[in-house]
Motif scaffolding. Sequence first.
Motif, PDB file in Angstrom:
ATOM      1  N   LEU A 100      76.096  29.840  28.883  1.00 42.08           N
ATOM      2  CA  LEU A 100      75.170  30.091  29.979  1.00 42.08           C
ATOM      3  C   LEU A 100      73.781  30.441  29.474  1.00 42.08           C
ATOM      4  N   ASP A 101      73.714  31.137  28.353  1.00 45.97           N
ATOM      5  CA  ASP A 101      72.424  31.525  27.785  1.00 45.97           C
ATOM      6  C   ASP A 101      72.573  31.663  26.279  1.00 45.97           C
ATOM      7  N   SER A 102      71.956  30.738  25.536  1.00 45.08           N
ATOM      8  CA  SER A 102      72.038  30.768  24.075  1.00 45.08           C
ATOM      9  C   SER A 102      70.891  31.547  23.456  1.00 45.08           C
ATOM     10  N   GLN A 103      69.955  32.015  24.272  1.00 43.88           N
ATOM     11  CA  GLN A 103      68.788  32.767  23.783  1.00 43.88           C
ATOM     12  C   GLN A 103      68.841  34.221  24.213  1.00 43.88           C
ATOM     13  N   LEU A 104      69.971  34.682  24.665  1.00 42.58           N
ATOM     14  CA  LEU A 104      70.103  36.002  25.269  1.00 42.58           C
ATOM     15  C   LEU A 104      69.852  37.134  24.292  1.00 42.58           C
ATOM     16  N   GLY A 105      70.252  36.980  23.075  1.00 42.50           N
ATOM     17  CA  GLY A 105      70.183  38.076  22.116  1.00 42.50           C
ATOM     18  C   GLY A 105      71.532  38.766  22.047  1.00 42.50           C
ATOM     19  N   GLN A 106      71.559  39.950  21.501  1.00 45.86           N
ATOM     20  CA  GLN A 106      72.811  40.667  21.285  1.00 45.86           C
ATOM     21  C   GLN A 106      73.365  41.198  22.601  1.00 45.86           C
ATOM     22  N   ALA A 107      74.115  40.350  23.282  1.00 48.02           N
ATOM     23  CA  ALA A 107      74.691  40.711  24.578  1.00 48.02           C
ATOM     24  C   ALA A 107      75.768  41.764  24.375  1.00 48.02           C
ATOM     25  N   TYR A 108      75.775  42.746  25.242  1.00 43.73           N
ATOM     26  CA  TYR A 108      76.762  43.807  25.127  1.00 43.73           C
ATOM     27  C   TYR A 108      77.695  43.856  26.335  1.00 43.73           C
ATOM     28  N   SER A 109      77.133  43.748  27.514  1.00 46.15           N
ATOM     29  CA  SER A 109      77.938  43.950  28.717  1.00 46.15           C
ATOM     30  C   SER A 109      77.641  42.857  29.726  1.00 46.15           C
ATOM     31  N   VAL A 110      78.665  42.475  30.458  1.00 45.08           N
ATOM     32  CA  VAL A 110      78.507  41.515  31.544  1.00 45.08           C
ATOM     33  C   VAL A 110      79.432  41.959  32.668  1.00 45.08           C
ATOM     34  N   GLN A 111      78.922  41.884  33.896  1.00 48.69           N
ATOM     35  CA  GLN A 111      79.728  42.297  35.039  1.00 48.69           C
ATOM     36  C   GLN A 111      79.412  41.416  36.234  1.00 48.69           C
ATOM     37  N   VAL A 112      80.462  40.910  36.871  1.00 48.57           N
ATOM     38  CA  VAL A 112      80.314  40.143  38.105  1.00 48.57           C
ATOM     39  C   VAL A 112      80.289  41.156  39.245  1.00 48.57           C
ATOM     40  N   LEU A 113      79.272  41.051  40.100  1.00 44.08           N
ATOM     41  CA  LEU A 113      79.091  41.996  41.201  1.00 44.08           C
ATOM     42  C   LEU A 113      79.162  41.274  42.545  1.00 44.08           C
ATOM     43  N   SER A 114      79.518  42.007  43.563  1.00 37.09           N
ATOM     44  CA  SER A 114      79.543  41.481  44.931  1.00 37.09           C
ATOM     45  C   SER A 114      78.494  42.232  45.754  1.00 37.09           C
ATOM     46  N   LEU A 115      77.215  41.888  45.549  1.00 31.05           N
ATOM     47  CA  LEU A 115      76.126  42.595  46.228  1.00 31.05           C
ATOM     48  C   LEU A 115      75.844  42.048  47.616  1.00 31.05           C
ATOM     49  N   ASP A 116      75.895  40.729  47.756  1.00 32.36           N
ATOM     50  CA  ASP A 116      75.738  40.148  49.094  1.00 32.36           C
ATOM     51  C   ASP A 116      76.702  38.981  49.261  1.00 32.36           C
ATOM     52  N   GLY A 117      77.965  39.302  49.143  1.00 30.47           N
ATOM     53  CA  GLY A 117      79.039  38.326  49.233  1.00 30.47           C
ATOM     54  C   GLY A 117      79.904  38.420  47.988  1.00 30.47           C
ATOM     55  N   PRO A 118      81.100  37.853  48.053  1.00 28.34           N
ATOM     56  CA  PRO A 118      82.001  37.916  46.903  1.00 28.34           C
ATOM     57  C   PRO A 118      81.412  37.247  45.665  1.00 28.34           C
ATOM     58  N   ASN A 119      81.479  37.938  44.542  1.00 29.36           N
ATOM     59  CA  ASN A 119      81.024  37.393  43.254  1.00 29.36           C
ATOM     60  C   ASN A 119      79.628  36.784  43.328  1.00 29.36           C
ATOM     61  N   SER A 120      78.702  37.490  43.958  1.00 34.13           N
ATOM     62  CA  SER A 120      77.375  36.924  44.204  1.00 34.13           C
ATOM     63  C   SER A 120      76.391  37.084  43.048  1.00 34.13           C
TER      64      SER A 120
END
Length: 169
Positions: A100-120
């Motif tokens: 999804l992103d090869s330029q992100l840098g040292q990724a540590y955390s990722v979380q799917v959130l439901s802010l305005d609908g499921p898995n939005s």
Amino acid sequence: EGVLTARARLPLVPWMKGVGELVWLEKPDTLQPTAPWSTPWREIVLAEGPDVMFDVADLDEGDTTVQVFAAEFFARRLTMFSILWDADAGRPRVVQREVLDSQLGQAYSVQVLSLDGPNSHLLVTTHEDTPPEADELGGTASLTRLSSMVNSKPWTYAGAPDALPNVPT
């Protein structure tokens, strides 16, 4: 049955890079799977890459896969794996992998959130250095609408303010 986990390996020699793996730990078919005589559980490496945190979401309930969004600290990227339960083998297997992103840098955390609908939305944090005046702790956090990211190629991010849902005041 089993457990999905990420494993990181950082060699002691400085010229070797750290590596990560997405691992399935297969639960033994016994009455006491956590008893000493039932360990270690069988390890099945599903993919190389994930080494710290990941989150699992079902983006399309109409299919038979789930998606694993993985922060890859050593590879400095964000990936998504589609995983299918292989009934014949009795274990999961990766059927699709997307960076999804090869330029992100040292990724540590990722979380799917439901802010305005499921898995939005997708929230990603990194350990990348930022100027001290911008962030005393270093690192960045980005929030993006998941639907706009996974439905477009190449994958795109929206900045945090643009990604936030409209909240009545």
